[in-house]
Scaffold this motif. Structure first.
Motif, short mmCIF file in Angstrom:
data_model
loop_
_atom_site.label_atom_id
_atom_site.label_comp_id
_atom_site.label_asym_id
_atom_site.label_seq_id
_atom_site.Cartn_x
_atom_site.Cartn_y
_atom_site.Cartn_z
N ALA A 108 52.99 46.92 45.00
CA ALA A 108 54.83 46.50 45.27
C ALA A 108 54.94 44.92 44.62
O ALA A 108 56.00 45.00 44.26
CB ALA A 108 54.79 46.49 46.90
N SER A 109 53.00 44.41 44.66
CA SER A 109 53.58 42.87 44.23
C SER A 109 53.36 42.96 42.60
O SER A 109 54.57 42.45 42.47
CB SER A 109 52.21 42.65 44.70
N SER B 272 50.65 37.33 40.41
CA SER B 272 48.68 37.22 40.99
C SER B 272 48.56 38.67 41.31
O SER B 272 48.68 38.67 42.79
CB SER B 272 48.53 36.48 40.82
N PRO B 273 48.97 39.80 41.47
CA PRO B 273 49.32 41.20 41.82
C PRO B 273 47.99 41.64 42.56
O PRO B 273 47.81 41.91 43.34
CB PRO B 273 50.04 42.16 41.23
N THR C 178 46.63 49.64 52.89
CA THR C 178 47.08 48.76 52.93
C THR C 178 46.98 48.29 51.46
O THR C 178 48.41 47.35 51.07
CB THR C 178 47.35 47.64 54.20
N ALA C 179 46.15 47.59 51.11
CA ALA C 179 46.12 46.37 49.66
C ALA C 179 46.72 47.26 48.88
O ALA C 179 47.00 46.39 48.06
CB ALA C 179 44.39 46.20 50.33
N ALA C 180 45.97 47.99 48.56
CA ALA C 180 46.20 48.86 47.29
C ALA C 180 48.11 48.58 47.36
O ALA C 180 48.33 48.41 46.01
CB ALA C 180 45.57 50.37 46.91
#
Length: 133
Positions: A60-61, A68-69, A53-55
């Protein structure tokens, strides 16, 4: 197995105590080991989901131009104490990642080895029997 199934088995084992105590102790030990393995698997799945999920949030960010992705990934790795501490550690991690990529690429391009049967392997142990060719 669900938690209630483990509890049902434990209750059944407890009700059977008596003449076969050694077997029951083995059954209890195996059941405890099985439950611990199930809990470890559930923990690993939850951690994998958090990392995945973090990846995905990081990618996406970055795609929407967030300044600051890496925030999501840094947070997830920081919770587990997995952030690189210095440049030397970062270089080691990058070298490990490159080697892992190379190994995976090699495994994917190399066909699995097939066992070849030779004339010596075709014979059976019986004197008059032979395997079909």
């Amino acid at each position: 197995m669900t938690r209630s199934e483990f509890d049902d088995i434990r209750a059944h084992i407890a009700a059977e105590e008596g003449d076969s105590d050694d077997l029951l102790q083995i059954a209890r030990t195996l059941l405890d080991d099985l439950e611990q393995a199930r809990l470890r698997e559930a923990t690993l799945r939850a951690r994998y989901l958090g990392l995945l999920t973090a990846a995905r949030a990081t990618v996406a960010s970055d795609a929407v131009g967030d300044p600051s992705p890496l925030t999501y990934l840094r947070h997830e790795l920081g919770k587990r104490g997995q952030l690189p501490g210095d440049d030397e550690e970062a270089m080691r991690i990058l070298a490990d990642a490159r080697m892992a990529e190379e190994l995976l690429a090699h495994l994917q391009e190399t066909p699995p080895n097939r066992i070849r049967t030779s004339a010596r392997m075709r014979g059976c142990s019986g004197a008059a029997r032979r395997l079909p060719r």
